[in-house]
Write a protein that holds these residues in place. Structure first.
Motif, PDB file in Angstrom:
ATOM      1  N   GLY A 239       0.822  -1.198   0.000  1.00  0.00           N
ATOM      2  CA  GLY A 239       0.000   0.000   0.000  1.00  0.00           C
ATOM      3  C   GLY A 239       0.859   1.252   0.000  1.00  0.00           C
ATOM      4  N   PHE A 240       0.245   2.382   0.314  1.00  0.00           N
ATOM      5  CA  PHE A 240       1.025   3.619   0.377  1.00  0.00           C
ATOM      6  C   PHE A 240       0.465   4.547   1.447  1.00  0.00           C
ATOM      7  CE2 PHE A 240      -2.376   4.608  -2.628  1.00  0.00           C
ATOM      8  CZ  PHE A 240      -2.697   5.937  -2.397  1.00  0.00           C
ATOM      9  N   TRP A 241       1.386   5.326   2.024  1.00  0.00           N
ATOM     10  CA  TRP A 241       1.023   6.370   2.976  1.00  0.00           C
ATOM     11  C   TRP A 241       0.863   7.677   2.216  1.00  0.00           C
ATOM     12  CZ3 TRP A 241      -0.557   5.712   7.802  1.00  0.00           C
ATOM     13  CH2 TRP A 241      -0.213   4.524   8.466  1.00  0.00           C
ATOM     14  N   TYR A 242      -0.318   8.271   2.331  1.00  0.00           N
ATOM     15  CA  TYR A 242      -0.563   9.584   1.753  1.00  0.00           C
ATOM     16  C   TYR A 242      -0.383  10.614   2.858  1.00  0.00           C
ATOM     17  CZ  TYR A 242      -3.148  13.678   0.159  1.00  0.00           C
ATOM     18  OH  TYR A 242      -3.513  14.962  -0.164  1.00  0.00           O
ATOM     19  N   LYS A 243       0.430  11.634   2.607  1.00  0.00           N
ATOM     20  CA  LYS A 243       0.728  12.633   3.629  1.00  0.00           C
ATOM     21  C   LYS A 243       0.441  14.038   3.103  1.00  0.00           C
ATOM     22  CE  LYS A 243       4.344   9.644   5.511  1.00  0.00           C
ATOM     23  NZ  LYS A 243       5.786   9.472   5.796  1.00  0.00           N
ATOM     24  N   ALA A 261      -1.696   8.481  -8.106  1.00  0.00           N
ATOM     25  CA  ALA A 261      -2.489   8.232  -6.897  1.00  0.00           C
ATOM     26  C   ALA A 261      -2.551   9.436  -5.959  1.00  0.00           C
ATOM     27  CB  ALA A 261      -1.927   7.023  -6.160  1.00  0.00           C
ATOM     28  N   ALA A 262      -1.421  10.052  -5.662  1.00  0.00           N
ATOM     29  CA  ALA A 262      -1.393  11.122  -4.666  1.00  0.00           C
ATOM     30  C   ALA A 262      -2.227  12.323  -5.102  1.00  0.00           C
ATOM     31  CB  ALA A 262       0.051  11.546  -4.392  1.00  0.00           C
ATOM     32  N   SER A 263      -2.112  12.714  -6.378  1.00  0.00           N
ATOM     33  CA  SER A 263      -2.905  13.842  -6.871  1.00  0.00           C
ATOM     34  C   SER A 263      -4.394  13.525  -6.798  1.00  0.00           C
ATOM     35  CB  SER A 263      -2.513  14.169  -8.314  1.00  0.00           C
ATOM     36  OG  SER A 263      -1.190  14.642  -8.388  1.00  0.00           O
ATOM     37  N   SER A 264      -4.752  12.292  -7.131  1.00  0.00           N
ATOM     38  CA  SER A 264      -6.166  11.900  -7.098  1.00  0.00           C
ATOM     39  C   SER A 264      -6.726  11.978  -5.686  1.00  0.00           C
ATOM     40  CB  SER A 264      -6.323  10.482  -7.651  1.00  0.00           C
ATOM     41  OG  SER A 264      -5.863  10.388  -8.982  1.00  0.00           O
ATOM     42  N   ILE A 265      -5.965  11.487  -4.696  1.00  0.00           N
ATOM     43  CA  ILE A 265      -6.411  11.539  -3.300  1.00  0.00           C
ATOM     44  C   ILE A 265      -6.579  12.995  -2.857  1.00  0.00           C
ATOM     45  CG2 ILE A 265      -5.815  10.982  -0.917  1.00  0.00           C
ATOM     46  CD1 ILE A 265      -6.603   8.553  -2.531  1.00  0.00           C
ATOM     47  N   THR A 266      -5.658  13.862  -3.279  1.00  0.00           N
ATOM     48  CA  THR A 266      -5.743  15.276  -2.915  1.00  0.00           C
ATOM     49  C   THR A 266      -7.024  15.895  -3.470  1.00  0.00           C
ATOM     50  OG1 THR A 266      -3.324  15.430  -2.938  1.00  0.00           O
ATOM     51  CG2 THR A 266      -4.548  17.498  -3.028  1.00  0.00           C
ATOM     52  N   THR A 279     -16.738   8.541   0.680  1.00  0.00           N
ATOM     53  CA  THR A 279     -16.429   7.634   1.783  1.00  0.00           C
ATOM     54  C   THR A 279     -15.041   7.026   1.624  1.00  0.00           C
ATOM     55  OG1 THR A 279     -17.364   5.684   0.694  1.00  0.00           O
ATOM     56  CG2 THR A 279     -18.876   7.060   1.975  1.00  0.00           C
ATOM     57  N   VAL A 280     -14.438   6.673   2.753  1.00  0.00           N
ATOM     58  CA  VAL A 280     -13.125   6.030   2.743  1.00  0.00           C
ATOM     59  C   VAL A 280     -13.201   4.692   2.017  1.00  0.00           C
ATOM     60  CG1 VAL A 280     -11.324   5.009   4.183  1.00  0.00           C
ATOM     61  CG2 VAL A 280     -12.380   7.184   4.855  1.00  0.00           C
ATOM     62  N   SER A 281     -14.267   3.933   2.260  1.00  0.00           N
ATOM     63  CA  SER A 281     -14.402   2.622   1.618  1.00  0.00           C
ATOM     64  C   SER A 281     -14.507   2.758   0.103  1.00  0.00           C
ATOM     65  CB  SER A 281     -15.628   1.888   2.172  1.00  0.00           C
ATOM     66  OG  SER A 281     -16.821   2.615   1.911  1.00  0.00           O
ATOM     67  N   ALA A 282     -15.169   3.821  -0.359  1.00  0.00           N
ATOM     68  CA  ALA A 282     -15.297   4.038  -1.802  1.00  0.00           C
ATOM     69  C   ALA A 282     -13.940   4.358  -2.426  1.00  0.00           C
ATOM     70  CB  ALA A 282     -16.278   5.170  -2.073  1.00  0.00           C
ATOM     71  N   VAL A 283     -13.147   5.173  -1.737  1.00  0.00           N
ATOM     72  CA  VAL A 283     -11.813   5.510  -2.243  1.00  0.00           C
ATOM     73  C   VAL A 283     -10.945   4.259  -2.300  1.00  0.00           C
ATOM     74  CG1 VAL A 283      -9.726   6.849  -1.839  1.00  0.00           C
ATOM     75  CG2 VAL A 283     -11.967   7.882  -1.404  1.00  0.00           C
TER      76      VAL A 283
END
Length: 440
Positions: A239-243, A261-266, A279-283
């Motif tokens: 997995g990965f840690w997003y910070k 991934a990181a840009s998408s989460i942002t 929701t977290v589960s959806a992400v």
């Protein structure tokens, strides 16, 4: 306008035939014509949340992941991407499904009629973009995720204003239209940043490009979030840690390229701040399941075949890295490649020259398709003429023949990569089932 029933009742194939008859070299810069038709159809605002994604590479995967997380959160989302690989309806996705052909035909007629009434002509991409917007409006989508086709500032998609602008990467491609420096290309892509936007999210870009984007965001008073400055992702095997700031969250590995991934989460976090119930589960589900065809897409095993649409130097570098990360086998790597004339063929082949043991080059059809002879000559310059005498470079009149030859000569432990263009991957996909059984 007098109703033209022969136009109104056209099938999708007839509409596509009409659009493909538009001169592909007629690229008219400027948004005035598109804006006039969009205003006529009330399409300047198409959803409560609008996200535009520009970039040299990674924009399609980023857009798909954002849309996937939104849909899985129960937020009906329209996703517009281009080009398509197999069927045109791939370009217009509503709620996770390709658009209904009847709705798309209705949209084409509406755009046709409005353009006639406005007295303007539209290009192929302008037609398809406005038709996508019409479909999204008709379907009452809550969010629209729109991939920019070319550049940004003058791209037809930019006729609507984005709540969140995303710039995934800046590299050299389409230099004849966008400019021959990173600063010039960044200027065009930064054109999607508008006053009133909630934010602009930027992936990993060079300092020269970032300076231009920062200046545009400051001029428009739009908050800027840059990877490796304001947020980042640390990847491991599971997995990965997003910070971001003091925030640190763990996510599963994505099926889309990790660099997206990181840009998408942002973007998804910013949408939450705007009121979207994500929701977290959806992400997590989107990260584990969403992918776009043709992005290091594994087709089958024994031999292992991957499809990748890499067609410019930055994408070639990413492909080279992906190849180095593949599991080590006793087999060799074979490349099936076809490219378009307007791409930087020499640079792409130079980057990948040491990544393959065998090359199967193919001509692509149409006016833009590059010939097998040009690809063969470019490879000879990189590998030396002995490569031809040693049968390391073989040429074919079409992708189908090249792929057939690669599979026929491959051992079970070999790896075959089909790359170079959406056209190349599309043609390979149309014939692969006759060669090997696709893995589900």
């Amino acid at each position: 306008m007098t109703e033209n029933l022969s136009v109104k009742n056209q099938s999708l194939q007839e509409w596509l035939g009409y659009l493909e008859g538009i001169d592909p070299n007629r690229i008219e810069l400027g948004l005035n014509r598109v804006k006039a038709v969009a205003a006529k159809l009330n399409l300047l605002k198409i959803a409560a949340y609008t996200i535009e994604v520009a970039g040299t590479n990674g924009k399609g995967s980023t857009a798909a992941l954002i849309a996937g997380a939104l849909n899985k959160s129960g937020i009906k989302t329209g996703l517009y991407t281009s080009p398509h690989l197999h069927v045109f309806t791939e370009r217009v996705n509503i709620g996770g499904k390709n658009v209904d052909e009847a709705l798309l035909c209705k949209a084409f007629y509406a755009v046709y009629e409005a353009a006639e009434q406005c007295g303007v002509s539209l290009t192929y991409f302008e037609y398809t973009t406005l038709a996508a917007f019409y479909c999204f409006k008709a379907a009452n989508v809550q969010a629209a995720v729109l991939e920019i086709g070319l550049g940004g500032r003058l791209d037809a998609v930019n006729v609507v204003d984005a709540d969140i602008a995303v710039i995934t990467s800046i590299g050299f491609d389409h230099t004849a239209l966008l400019g021959n420096t990173l600063a010039k290309i960044a200027y065009e892509k930064a054109g999607i940043i508008k006053k009133g936007a909630a934010a602009c999210v930027v992936g990993k870009v060079d300092f020269e490009a970032l300076n231009v984007i920062e200046a545009k965001a400051k001029a428009e008073n739009v908050p800027l979030f840059c990877e490796d400055r304001d947020f980042n992702a640390d990847f491991s095997d599971d997995g990965f840690w997003y910070k971001q700031g003091n925030r640190s969250d763990f996510y599963p590995l994505s099926k889309i390229p990790y660099i997206c991934a990181a840009s998408s989460i942002t973007v998804l976090n910013l949408l939450k701040n705007l009121g979207a119930d994500i929701t977290v589960s959806a992400v997590n589900s989107a990260l584990k399941t969403v992918s776009l065809p043709g992005r290091m897409q594994k087709i089958c095993s024994f031999p292992t075949i991957y499809f990748d649409v890499a067609h410019n130097p930055p994408a070639a570098l990413h492909l080279k890295q992906s190849l180095s990360n593949l599991p080590q086998t006793k087999g060799i790597k074979r490349a099936v490649v076809g490219m378009l004339k307007d791409k930087d063929i020499e640079s792409v082949l130079h980057i990948l020259k040491d990544s393959f043991d065998m090359w199967y080059v193919a001509s692509l059809p149409g006016a833009r398709g590059q010939s097998k002879e040009r690809l063969k000559d470019a490879l000879e310059q990189e590998l030396g003429k002995n490569a031809v005498f040693c049968n390391k470079i073989k040429d074919y009149s079409c992708v189908k023949d090249a792929l057939h030859a690669a599979v026929d000569e491959a051992h079970a432990e070999d790896t075959i990569i089909v790359f170079g263009s959406f056209v190349t991957v599309g043609e390979a996909g149309d014939c692969v089932d006759t060669i090997v059984k696709r893995e589900e």
